[in-house]
Design a protein around this motif. Structure first.
Motif, PDB file in Angstrom:
ATOM      1  N   PRO A   1      18.720  -9.877 -16.031  1.00  0.00           N
ATOM      2  CA  PRO A   1      19.484 -10.809 -15.188  1.00  0.00           C
ATOM      3  C   PRO A   1      20.641 -11.485 -15.927  1.00  0.00           C
ATOM      4  O   PRO A   1      21.700 -11.747 -15.350  1.00  0.00           O
ATOM      5  CB  PRO A   1      18.437 -11.845 -14.736  1.00  0.00           C
ATOM      6  N   LYS A   2      20.433 -11.755 -17.218  1.00  0.00           N
ATOM      7  CA  LYS A   2      21.491 -12.376 -18.018  1.00  0.00           C
ATOM      8  C   LYS A   2      22.707 -11.453 -18.124  1.00  0.00           C
ATOM      9  O   LYS A   2      23.848 -11.884 -17.976  1.00  0.00           O
ATOM     10  CB  LYS A   2      20.951 -12.646 -19.431  1.00  0.00           C
ATOM     11  N   ALA A   3      22.428 -10.187 -18.384  1.00  0.00           N
ATOM     12  CA  ALA A   3      23.522  -9.212 -18.528  1.00  0.00           C
ATOM     13  C   ALA A   3      24.275  -9.067 -17.209  1.00  0.00           C
ATOM     14  O   ALA A   3      25.503  -8.938 -17.188  1.00  0.00           O
ATOM     15  CB  ALA A   3      22.971  -7.867 -18.986  1.00  0.00           C
ATOM     16  N   THR A   4      23.538  -9.120 -16.092  1.00  0.00           N
ATOM     17  CA  THR A   4      24.172  -9.034 -14.779  1.00  0.00           C
ATOM     18  C   THR A   4      25.094 -10.233 -14.560  1.00  0.00           C
ATOM     19  O   THR A   4      26.244 -10.086 -14.148  1.00  0.00           O
ATOM     20  CB  THR A   4      23.106  -8.977 -13.660  1.00  0.00           C
ATOM     21  N   GLU A   5      24.582 -11.432 -14.879  1.00  0.00           N
ATOM     22  CA  GLU A   5      25.384 -12.652 -14.718  1.00  0.00           C
ATOM     23  C   GLU A   5      26.627 -12.640 -15.587  1.00  0.00           C
ATOM     24  O   GLU A   5      27.617 -13.317 -15.285  1.00  0.00           O
ATOM     25  CB  GLU A   5      24.546 -13.873 -15.120  1.00  0.00           C
ATOM     26  N   CYS A   6      26.552 -11.916 -16.706  1.00  0.00           N
ATOM     27  CA  CYS A   6      27.651 -11.925 -17.684  1.00  0.00           C
ATOM     28  C   CYS A   6      28.426 -10.616 -17.695  1.00  0.00           C
ATOM     29  O   CYS A   6      29.138 -10.324 -18.647  1.00  0.00           O
ATOM     30  CB  CYS A   6      27.093 -12.191 -19.080  1.00  0.00           C
ATOM     31  N   SER A   7      28.304  -9.846 -16.610  1.00  0.00           N
ATOM     32  CA  SER A   7      28.908  -8.505 -16.629  1.00  0.00           C
ATOM     33  C   SER A   7      30.433  -8.542 -16.637  1.00  0.00           C
ATOM     34  O   SER A   7      31.086  -7.541 -16.914  1.00  0.00           O
ATOM     35  CB  SER A   7      28.400  -7.686 -15.437  1.00  0.00           C
ATOM     36  N   ASP A   8      31.014  -9.711 -16.331  1.00  0.00           N
ATOM     37  CA  ASP A   8      32.482  -9.823 -16.352  1.00  0.00           C
ATOM     38  C   ASP A   8      33.020 -10.098 -17.755  1.00  0.00           C
ATOM     39  O   ASP A   8      34.232 -10.121 -17.958  1.00  0.00           O
ATOM     40  CB  ASP A   8      32.918 -10.958 -15.415  1.00  0.00           C
ATOM     41  N   LEU A   9      32.123 -10.320 -18.716  1.00  0.00           N
ATOM     42  CA  LEU A   9      32.571 -10.698 -20.068  1.00  0.00           C
ATOM     43  C   LEU A   9      32.741  -9.474 -20.967  1.00  0.00           C
ATOM     44  O   LEU A   9      32.023  -8.491 -20.817  1.00  0.00           O
ATOM     45  CB  LEU A   9      31.545 -11.663 -20.699  1.00  0.00           C
ATOM     46  N   PRO A  10      33.685  -9.539 -21.903  1.00  0.00           N
ATOM     47  CA  PRO A  10      33.958  -8.382 -22.776  1.00  0.00           C
ATOM     48  C   PRO A  10      32.961  -8.294 -23.925  1.00  0.00           C
ATOM     49  O   PRO A  10      33.298  -8.431 -25.088  1.00  0.00           O
ATOM     50  CB  PRO A  10      35.372  -8.684 -23.295  1.00  0.00           C
ATOM     51  N   LEU A  11      31.682  -8.080 -23.589  1.00  0.00           N
ATOM     52  CA  LEU A  11      30.617  -8.112 -24.593  1.00  0.00           C
ATOM     53  C   LEU A  11      29.968  -6.752 -24.771  1.00  0.00           C
ATOM     54  O   LEU A  11      29.836  -5.981 -23.822  1.00  0.00           O
ATOM     55  CB  LEU A  11      29.522  -9.106 -24.167  1.00  0.00           C
ATOM     56  N   THR A  12      29.548  -6.473 -25.988  1.00  0.00           N
ATOM     57  CA  THR A  12      28.697  -5.324 -26.270  1.00  0.00           C
ATOM     58  C   THR A  12      27.266  -5.841 -26.349  1.00  0.00           C
ATOM     59  O   THR A  12      26.981  -6.787 -27.095  1.00  0.00           O
ATOM     60  CB  THR A  12      29.107  -4.667 -27.610  1.00  0.00           C
ATOM     61  N   TRP A  13      26.368  -5.217 -25.566  1.00  0.00           N
ATOM     62  CA  TRP A  13      24.965  -5.670 -25.509  1.00  0.00           C
ATOM     63  C   TRP A  13      24.091  -4.768 -26.364  1.00  0.00           C
ATOM     64  O   TRP A  13      24.090  -3.551 -26.200  1.00  0.00           O
ATOM     65  CB  TRP A  13      24.473  -5.671 -24.061  1.00  0.00           C
ATOM     66  N   HIS A  14      23.327  -5.414 -27.245  1.00  0.00           N
ATOM     67  CA  HIS A  14      22.381  -4.681 -28.094  1.00  0.00           C
ATOM     68  C   HIS A  14      20.962  -5.025 -27.652  1.00  0.00           C
ATOM     69  O   HIS A  14      20.659  -6.197 -27.404  1.00  0.00           O
ATOM     70  CB  HIS A  14      22.544  -5.097 -29.557  1.00  0.00           C
ATOM     71  N   PHE A  15      20.101  -4.019 -27.576  1.00  0.00           N
ATOM     72  CA  PHE A  15      18.695  -4.285 -27.310  1.00  0.00           C
ATOM     73  C   PHE A  15      17.939  -4.123 -28.617  1.00  0.00           C
ATOM     74  O   PHE A  15      18.016  -3.077 -29.264  1.00  0.00           O
ATOM     75  CB  PHE A  15      18.139  -3.342 -26.227  1.00  0.00           C
ATOM     76  N   VAL A  16      17.209  -5.180 -29.038  1.00  0.00           N
ATOM     77  CA  VAL A  16      16.583  -5.173 -30.363  1.00  0.00           C
ATOM     78  C   VAL A  16      15.061  -5.339 -30.319  1.00  0.00           C
ATOM     79  O   VAL A  16      14.421  -5.481 -31.361  1.00  0.00           O
ATOM     80  CB  VAL A  16      17.193  -6.272 -31.281  1.00  0.00           C
ATOM     81  N   GLY A  17      14.466  -5.344 -29.118  1.00  0.00           N
ATOM     82  CA  GLY A  17      13.025  -5.581 -29.025  1.00  0.00           C
ATOM     83  C   GLY A  17      12.225  -4.299 -28.897  1.00  0.00           C
ATOM     84  O   GLY A  17      12.781  -3.225 -28.666  1.00  0.00           O
ATOM     85  N   GLN A  18      10.926  -4.424 -29.047  1.00  0.00           N
ATOM     86  CA  GLN A  18      10.068  -3.266 -28.806  1.00  0.00           C
ATOM     87  C   GLN A  18      10.226  -2.880 -27.341  1.00  0.00           C
ATOM     88  O   GLN A  18      10.199  -3.731 -26.464  1.00  0.00           O
ATOM     89  CB  GLN A  18       8.616  -3.609 -29.130  1.00  0.00           C
ATOM     90  N   LEU A  19      10.427  -1.589 -27.120  1.00  0.00           N
ATOM     91  CA  LEU A  19      10.817  -1.126 -25.791  1.00  0.00           C
ATOM     92  C   LEU A  19       9.766  -0.181 -25.214  1.00  0.00           C
ATOM     93  O   LEU A  19       9.460   0.849 -25.805  1.00  0.00           O
ATOM     94  CB  LEU A  19      12.188  -0.431 -25.908  1.00  0.00           C
ATOM     95  N   GLN A  20       9.219  -0.571 -24.067  1.00  0.00           N
ATOM     96  CA  GLN A  20       8.274   0.289 -23.350  1.00  0.00           C
ATOM     97  C   GLN A  20       9.068   1.281 -22.505  1.00  0.00           C
ATOM     98  O   GLN A  20      10.119   0.938 -21.978  1.00  0.00           O
ATOM     99  CB  GLN A  20       7.379  -0.563 -22.430  1.00  0.00           C
ATOM    100  N   THR A  21       8.526   2.473 -22.360  1.00  0.00           N
ATOM    101  CA  THR A  21       9.288   3.499 -21.636  1.00  0.00           C
ATOM    102  C   THR A  21       9.530   3.099 -20.176  1.00  0.00           C
ATOM    103  O   THR A  21      10.544   3.489 -19.599  1.00  0.00           O
ATOM    104  CB  THR A  21       8.581   4.876 -21.695  1.00  0.00           C
ATOM    105  N   ASN A  22       8.643   2.288 -19.586  1.00  0.00           N
ATOM    106  CA  ASN A  22       8.866   1.908 -18.188  1.00  0.00           C
ATOM    107  C   ASN A  22      10.003   0.893 -18.013  1.00  0.00           C
ATOM    108  O   ASN A  22      10.385   0.572 -16.892  1.00  0.00           O
ATOM    109  CB  ASN A  22       7.561   1.412 -17.544  1.00  0.00           C
ATOM    110  N   LYS A  23      10.533   0.371 -19.132  1.00  0.00           N
ATOM    111  CA  LYS A  23      11.683  -0.551 -19.061  1.00  0.00           C
ATOM    112  C   LYS A  23      13.004   0.149 -19.371  1.00  0.00           C
ATOM    113  O   LYS A  23      14.070  -0.465 -19.327  1.00  0.00           O
ATOM    114  CB  LYS A  23      11.514  -1.690 -20.077  1.00  0.00           C
ATOM    115  N   VAL A  24      12.911   1.417 -19.737  1.00  0.00           N
ATOM    116  CA  VAL A  24      14.097   2.113 -20.239  1.00  0.00           C
ATOM    117  C   VAL A  24      15.201   2.209 -19.188  1.00  0.00           C
ATOM    118  O   VAL A  24      16.375   1.991 -19.487  1.00  0.00           O
ATOM    119  CB  VAL A  24      13.711   3.504 -20.786  1.00  0.00           C
TER     120      VAL A  24
END
Ligand SMILES: *Cc1c(COP(=O)(O)O)cnc(C)c1O
Length: 239
Positions: free
Chosen positions: A68-91
């Protein structure tokens, strides 16, 4: 400026000073190190302020908060990094906003990321997360593959449609031979990066160093530091 903007500006300036000093001490140019601000647990409003203050890279570790944060900030010139343990159902969700996934540590995750990246028509940058405290062939408690598993996973990412092999990521270990020896841990990471670049020369990113140990990471040669607390403050809850 609002109080919060003022506070974040001051903190950012301090972190910037630390990175600049660490670069100078190591004989490195400031441009060799990219600051990624870890915004986990903090609201989209803070991300917006950081963007106004010139931050271009942010990182999150939980999809539920990040999406939701990324959606709210989708107008900003940002590169988003995902750094947490990632479950395949969230991919599928993560691929919707993440430009770089820094926590790639198993083949099933590579397969899932590739499938969803192709489906979304996106190219996702991938870092292999290395657990320097994992026993040989084991995975780390906080995610990550042991050094002996890097090569196979890197080849898999490099050959996967929709994915780009960018390099390596680590968190300084709390246990094992590198506990309390951040500089030695990050130097080991640089050796592993040198090995990796023999077969994958474009995989130049080394993401290491957080609020407490960014100086050691810069001294060792890290290209990216991930800083949360020192910019945003002590997190209200574990994250
Ligand atoms: C939270 C987090 C950071 C930032 O840690 P701080 O100590 O707050 O700077 C960096 N990397 C990862 C993977 C994290 O989860």
């Amino acid at each position: 400026m609002t109080d919060r903007k003022d506070e974040l500006a001051r903190n950012l300036a301090q972190v910037e000073e630390r990175i600049a000093a660490a670069c100078a001490a190591a004989g490195r140019r400031r441009e060799e190190v990219t600051l990624i601000v870890v915004t986990k647990t903090y609201p989209a409003a803070d991300v917006r302020i950081l963007s106004e203050l010139g931050v271009r890279h942010v990182a999150e570790n939980r999809d539920q908060d990040a999406a939701p944060k990324a959606t709210e900030c989708s107008d900003l010139p940002l590169t988003w990094h995902f750094v947490g343990q990632l479950q395949t159902n969230k991919v599928r969700s993560v691929v919707g906003y993440a430009d770089v996934v820094q926590s790639v540590d198993r083949s099933r995750l590579v397969t899932a990321l590739s499938k969803e990246a192709v489906r979304a028509g996106r190219e996702v940058g991938c870092l292999i997360q290395v657990a320097l405290d994992a026993g040989e062939s084991a995975r780390g408690e906080r995610g990550g593959v042991s050094p002996s598993g890097i090569g196979e996973l890197a080849d898999l990412v490099a050959g996967a449609p929709g994915l780009r092999l960018d390099g390596l990521m680590t968190v300084a270990p709390l246990t094992g031979e590198y506990a309390g020896r951040e500089l030695a841990a990050f130097e080991r990471m640089m050796d592993l990066s040198t090995d990796l670049r023999r077969t994958h020369p474009a995989a130049t990113m080394v993401s290491a160093g957080m609020s407490a140990d960014l100086e050691q990471a810069v001294a060792a040669g890290a290209t990216h530091v991930r800083v949360g607390t020192a910019v945003l403050g002590v997190r209200p809850r574990l994250g």
